[in-house]
Design a protein around this motif. Structure first.
Motif, PDB file in Angstrom:
ATOM      1  N   ALA A  64     -50.357  45.540  30.023  1.00  0.00           N
ATOM      2  CA  ALA A  64     -49.934  45.280  28.642  1.00  0.00           C
ATOM      3  C   ALA A  64     -49.675  43.793  28.425  1.00  0.00           C
ATOM      4  O   ALA A  64     -50.136  43.203  27.432  1.00  0.00           O
ATOM      5  N   TYR A  65     -48.944  43.179  29.350  1.00  0.00           N
ATOM      6  CA  TYR A  65     -48.695  41.740  29.244  1.00  0.00           C
ATOM      7  C   TYR A  65     -50.004  40.962  29.333  1.00  0.00           C
ATOM      8  O   TYR A  65     -50.216  39.979  28.608  1.00  0.00           O
ATOM      9  N   SER A  66     -50.908  41.402  30.235  1.00  0.00           N
ATOM     10  CA  SER A  66     -52.182  40.702  30.414  1.00  0.00           C
ATOM     11  C   SER A  66     -53.066  40.806  29.184  1.00  0.00           C
ATOM     12  O   SER A  66     -53.767  39.848  28.826  1.00  0.00           O
ATOM     13  N   LEU A  67     -53.066  41.951  28.533  1.00  0.00           N
ATOM     14  CA  LEU A  67     -53.885  42.125  27.340  1.00  0.00           C
ATOM     15  C   LEU A  67     -53.424  41.192  26.224  1.00  0.00           C
ATOM     16  O   LEU A  67     -54.241  40.535  25.555  1.00  0.00           O
ATOM     17  N   ILE A  68     -52.129  41.108  26.032  1.00  0.00           N
ATOM     18  CA  ILE A  68     -51.611  40.176  25.014  1.00  0.00           C
ATOM     19  C   ILE A  68     -51.938  38.739  25.416  1.00  0.00           C
ATOM     20  O   ILE A  68     -52.326  37.918  24.577  1.00  0.00           O
ATOM     21  N   ASP A  69     -51.822  38.440  26.711  1.00  0.00           N
ATOM     22  CA  ASP A  69     -52.151  37.093  27.192  1.00  0.00           C
ATOM     23  C   ASP A  69     -53.619  36.764  26.921  1.00  0.00           C
ATOM     24  O   ASP A  69     -53.950  35.635  26.543  1.00  0.00           O
ATOM     25  N   ALA A  70     -54.502  37.757  27.110  1.00  0.00           N
ATOM     26  CA  ALA A  70     -55.930  37.539  26.850  1.00  0.00           C
ATOM     27  C   ALA A  70     -56.175  37.216  25.382  1.00  0.00           C
ATOM     28  O   ALA A  70     -56.986  36.340  25.048  1.00  0.00           O
ATOM     29  N   ILE A  71     -55.465  37.913  24.503  1.00  0.00           N
ATOM     30  CA  ILE A  71     -55.609  37.644  23.068  1.00  0.00           C
ATOM     31  C   ILE A  71     -55.080  36.253  22.732  1.00  0.00           C
ATOM     32  O   ILE A  71     -55.698  35.503  21.968  1.00  0.00           O
ATOM     33  N   LEU A  72     -53.952  35.875  23.333  1.00  0.00           N
ATOM     34  CA  LEU A  72     -53.391  34.547  23.089  1.00  0.00           C
ATOM     35  C   LEU A  72     -54.332  33.453  23.574  1.00  0.00           C
ATOM     36  O   LEU A  72     -54.405  32.363  22.983  1.00  0.00           O
ATOM     37  N   SER A  73     -55.086  33.750  24.634  1.00  0.00           N
ATOM     38  CA  SER A  73     -55.982  32.750  25.229  1.00  0.00           C
ATOM     39  C   SER A  73     -57.192  32.449  24.370  1.00  0.00           C
ATOM     40  O   SER A  73     -57.877  31.449  24.592  1.00  0.00           O
ATOM     41  N   THR A  74     -57.481  33.289  23.394  1.00  0.00           N
ATOM     42  CA  THR A  74     -58.655  33.072  22.540  1.00  0.00           C
ATOM     43  C   THR A  74     -58.438  31.948  21.541  1.00  0.00           C
ATOM     44  O   THR A  74     -59.398  31.395  21.000  1.00  0.00           O
TER      45      THR A  74
END
Length: 286
Positions: free
Chosen positions: A197-207
């Motif tokens: 869950a944390y990683s998925l949000i991090d992936a979105i933030l990285s865009t």
């Protein structure tokens, strides 16, 4: 009038879990004195005002005095330290227990320092939300939920019985697990989902397009990443404490994700539908 099962139960750490436990015990009317210990005066004031506890103090010694059971409901990283501080303060026969979601490291370290006149039994309630703090406490939090006892060869039967009774008073279904089996299981079913869950949000933030992407998020993303709103400090401690099992779970997930990626890249409909069907069938059975 119901018979009092316990004279004094002390809960150390009046956050979501500790506050909910204290409140549920008080409402059970089977504990004469539910005593809360917390380092925050405002938390204690709130707990007393809402009648979540009978008495409270920032002083560990006041909570320890005369307690039959002391429940350590602090963050995982503070459990062993708190147990060490408690030991000189407790009367003979007192049982210390905890609610940490990692058991192996905690149980082994506490059992090493536990004197023969005191007892320790690890535990883990399978309940909670992404919210934290006493303001989110709920006396119904444990009703119908599993509570995991993690006894060892050092655990006396009477100790298991007393802690099981404590959690049954608040509506939990009590089960037993070996400490290492517990950490393997929850590395997959609890700790890995938080990592994802944390990683998925991090992936979105990285865009760099997080505002646009998150503004269009539907129920799927919100449901899947709900736990990413949990306390970062608390989850950092949990993940490090169960590092080996979490890393194994992450490795298995990466392997599964690679299979999904390869099937998609190759437009391999047979492999892709096979994975989706198996996952869907398994989820429907839970």
């Amino acid at each position: 009038m119901k018979k009092k099962e316990f004279d004094k139960v002390t809960v150390i750490g009046l956050g979501l879990i500790g506050g909910s436990l204290a409140w549920a015990l008080k409402r059970s009317k089977r504990v004469r004195n539910v005593f809360g210990v917390d380092t925050d005066e405002e938390t204690l004031g709130y707990a007393l005002e809402k009648q979540i506890i009978d008495e409270g103090s920032v002083d560990l010694a006041e909570g320890a005095a005369g307690a039959e059971i002391v429940v350590i409901a602090t963050h995982v990283g503070a459990i062993v330290k708190t147990a060490k501080s408690l030991i000189p303060l407790l009367s003979e026969g007192t049982i210390i227990t905890d609610v940490g979601s990692v058991k192996g490291k905690i149980v082994r370290e506490i059992e090493k320092i536990m004197p023969p006149h005191l007892h320790f039994l690890g535990g883990h309630p399978i309940a909670g939300t992404e919210n934290s703090g006493i303001a989110n406490a709920d006396p119904r939090l444990f009703k119908g939920r599993r509570f995991i006892l993690t006894p060892t060869e050092k655990t006396a039967l009477v100790v298991k019985s007393r802690i099981a009774t404590l959690w049954e008073l608040v509506g939990s279904e009590v089960h037993e697990m070996d400490i290492d089996a517990h950490d393997r299981v929850f590395g997959f079913v609890s700790h890995l989902p938080h990592v994802l869950a944390y990683s998925l949000i991090d992936a979105i933030l990285s865009t760099g397009e997080q505002d646009t992407l998150l503004s269009f998020a539907g129920g799927g993303l919100r449901d899947y990443t709900r736990v990413a709103a949990s306390s970062p400090a608390m989850w950092c401690e949990i993940l490090i404490a169960n590092k080996e099992n979490v890393l194994k779970a992450v490795k298995e997930f990466k392997s599964s994700l690679d299979k999904m990626e390869n099937a998609l890249a190759n437009e391999d409909s047979d492999s892709l539908i096979d994975m989706l069907v198996k996952a869907s069938d398994a989820r429907r059975k839970t």
